[in-house]
Write a protein that holds these residues in place. Structure first.
Motif, PDB file in Angstrom:
ATOM      1  N   ARG A   7     -94.144  41.519 -62.933  1.00  0.00           N
ATOM      2  CA  ARG A   7     -94.128  40.378 -63.842  1.00  0.00           C
ATOM      3  C   ARG A   7     -92.739  40.228 -64.460  1.00  0.00           C
ATOM      4  NH1 ARG A   7     -95.952  39.834 -69.421  1.00  0.00           N
ATOM      5  NH2 ARG A   7     -96.497  37.666 -69.853  1.00  0.00           N
ATOM      6  N   ILE A   8     -92.254  38.999 -64.514  1.00  0.00           N
ATOM      7  CA  ILE A   8     -90.902  38.742 -65.003  1.00  0.00           C
ATOM      8  C   ILE A   8     -90.909  38.424 -66.491  1.00  0.00           C
ATOM      9  CG2 ILE A   8     -88.805  37.390 -64.703  1.00  0.00           C
ATOM     10  CD1 ILE A   8     -89.518  38.982 -62.255  1.00  0.00           C
ATOM     11  N   THR A   9     -90.396  39.352 -67.276  1.00  0.00           N
ATOM     12  CA  THR A   9     -90.096  39.119 -68.691  1.00  0.00           C
ATOM     13  C   THR A   9     -88.753  39.790 -68.957  1.00  0.00           C
ATOM     14  OG1 THR A   9     -91.092  41.150 -69.593  1.00  0.00           O
ATOM     15  CG2 THR A   9     -92.568  39.257 -69.269  1.00  0.00           C
ATOM     16  N   PRO A  10     -88.013  39.355 -69.957  1.00  0.00           N
ATOM     17  CA  PRO A  10     -86.704  39.978 -70.221  1.00  0.00           C
ATOM     18  C   PRO A  10     -86.779  41.490 -70.416  1.00  0.00           C
ATOM     19  CG  PRO A  10     -86.909  37.942 -71.452  1.00  0.00           C
ATOM     20  CD  PRO A  10     -88.252  38.198 -70.844  1.00  0.00           C
ATOM     21  N   ASP A  39     -90.659  34.086 -56.915  1.00  0.00           N
ATOM     22  CA  ASP A  39     -90.831  32.762 -57.517  1.00  0.00           C
ATOM     23  C   ASP A  39     -90.478  32.793 -59.001  1.00  0.00           C
ATOM     24  OD1 ASP A  39     -91.708  30.004 -57.502  1.00  0.00           O
ATOM     25  OD2 ASP A  39     -93.511  30.670 -58.531  1.00  0.00           O
ATOM     26  N   GLU A  40     -90.964  33.807 -59.712  1.00  0.00           N
ATOM     27  CA  GLU A  40     -90.674  33.917 -61.144  1.00  0.00           C
ATOM     28  C   GLU A  40     -89.224  34.321 -61.390  1.00  0.00           C
ATOM     29  OE1 GLU A  40     -93.444  36.392 -63.220  1.00  0.00           O
ATOM     30  OE2 GLU A  40     -95.192  35.475 -62.276  1.00  0.00           O
ATOM     31  N   LEU A  41     -88.699  35.186 -60.523  1.00  0.00           N
ATOM     32  CA  LEU A  41     -87.334  35.671 -60.704  1.00  0.00           C
ATOM     33  C   LEU A  41     -86.318  34.547 -60.517  1.00  0.00           C
ATOM     34  CD1 LEU A  41     -85.393  38.016 -61.190  1.00  0.00           C
ATOM     35  CD2 LEU A  41     -85.448  38.484 -58.729  1.00  0.00           C
ATOM     36  N   GLU A  42     -86.523  33.699 -59.514  1.00  0.00           N
ATOM     37  CA  GLU A  42     -85.558  32.617 -59.293  1.00  0.00           C
ATOM     38  C   GLU A  42     -85.545  31.661 -60.482  1.00  0.00           C
ATOM     39  OE1 GLU A  42     -87.908  29.088 -56.889  1.00  0.00           O
ATOM     40  OE2 GLU A  42     -86.594  30.405 -55.752  1.00  0.00           O
ATOM     41  N   LYS A  43     -86.713  31.385 -61.060  1.00  0.00           N
ATOM     42  CA  LYS A  43     -86.767  30.507 -62.232  1.00  0.00           C
ATOM     43  C   LYS A  43     -86.044  31.155 -63.412  1.00  0.00           C
ATOM     44  CE  LYS A  43     -89.938  28.154 -65.400  1.00  0.00           C
ATOM     45  NZ  LYS A  43     -91.354  27.889 -65.755  1.00  0.00           N
ATOM     46  N   TYR A  44     -86.263  32.442 -63.610  1.00  0.00           N
ATOM     47  CA  TYR A  44     -85.632  33.151 -64.721  1.00  0.00           C
ATOM     48  C   TYR A  44     -84.113  33.187 -64.561  1.00  0.00           C
ATOM     49  CZ  TYR A  44     -84.492  36.958 -67.945  1.00  0.00           C
ATOM     50  OH  TYR A  44     -83.940  37.718 -68.949  1.00  0.00           O
ATOM     51  N   ALA A  61     -80.927  24.474 -58.609  1.00  0.00           N
ATOM     52  CA  ALA A  61     -82.103  23.844 -58.006  1.00  0.00           C
ATOM     53  C   ALA A  61     -83.080  24.948 -57.634  1.00  0.00           C
ATOM     54  CB  ALA A  61     -81.701  23.038 -56.773  1.00  0.00           C
ATOM     55  N   TYR A  62     -84.248  24.932 -58.259  1.00  0.00           N
ATOM     56  CA  TYR A  62     -85.263  25.955 -58.005  1.00  0.00           C
ATOM     57  C   TYR A  62     -86.634  25.303 -58.098  1.00  0.00           C
ATOM     58  CZ  TYR A  62     -85.780  25.830 -63.093  1.00  0.00           C
ATOM     59  OH  TYR A  62     -85.987  25.407 -64.382  1.00  0.00           O
TER      60      TYR A  62
END
Length: 231
Positions: free
Chosen positions: A76-79, A99-104, A123-124
């Motif tokens: 899970r991607i959180t700081p 998917d979450e990492l590219e957005k972050y 662009a993501y």
């Protein structure tokens, strides 16, 4: 104006992970530092990501086939998520993590560029954000980065780029680029690693450079048509 159009997941995959990186916040800082250092001679950078949120796509099926029987773990991607003992290969093995990492990473890059008054576009997913102007017209649901790279290189040309450097290991981009632009200086780099500077190819055919450097009305109309084509 020199513009670098970058296939960003290739940069992420080649990113090292020093011991001091303990969480995603550290990873994002390291990633941004790498991008800023590597492309410091560019007036504008455009970071283009693949999409990882289409479960029934052919590309997703190919990813699953490559993974075979190996275990994949979703992180899970959180700081503050701890990733101290997680290798980059393992971290990038799950599509939901990607998917979450590219957005972050995209959002962190844009925030950094805005604070430092730099020209950047990311662009993501289906989104597109820029620091100096509204780039919402470049939103696209195209899955692969290679076709989005073509779109962004063409848009950069229409917005004043005098040199466009495409950084991508994907040979599809090498084939598509000269077909789409006849009047810009296009260069393609097949290596997103540290030795990239020594592996440039000029993809322009000299016979195709007779067109006037000014962007005419027909080229502007073609950009609008291309946005529709890549959606």
């Amino acid at each position: 104006m020199r513009v670098s159009v970058i296939e960003e997941m290739a940069e992420v995959q080649s990113l090292d992970k020093p011991e001091q990186i303990q969480n995603y916040s550290h990873l994002a800082d390291h990633f941004i530092c790498r991008i800023c250092e590597k492309y410091e001679d560019s007036d504008e950078i455009r970071l283009i990501f693949d999409r990882y949120d289409i479960p029934a796509s052919l590309k997703q099926a190919a990813r699953q086939k490559r993974q075979g029987q190996q275990d994949v773990i979703y992180y899970r991607i959180t700081p503050s998520t701890l990733i101290t003992k997680v290798t980059m290969k393992k971290l990038l093995s799950h599509t939901s993590t990607n998917d979450e990492l590219e957005k972050y990473l995209a959002e962190q890059t844009i925030e950094y560029a805005e604070r430092n008054r730099a020209r950047a576009v990311v662009a993501y997913g289906c989104e597109c954000k820029g620091t100096k102007r509204d780039t919402s017209y470049l939103k696209s649901d195209q899955e692969e980065a290679d076709t989005k790279i073509v779109l962004h290189a063409l848009d950069a040309r229409a917005n004043g780029a005098t040199q466009i450097r495409i950084h991508s290991p994907d040979t599809d981009v090498f084939i598509l680029a000269p077909r789409r632009y006849l009047s810009a200086i296009i260069m393609w780099c097949s290596d997103t690693g540290k030795d990239c500077k020594n592996k440039w190819f000029d993809v322009n055919d000299n016979d195709c450079n007779d067109k006037d450097d000014e962007v005419d009305d027909n080229e502007s109309e073609y950009i609008s048509d291309s946005v529709g084509e890549f959606n």
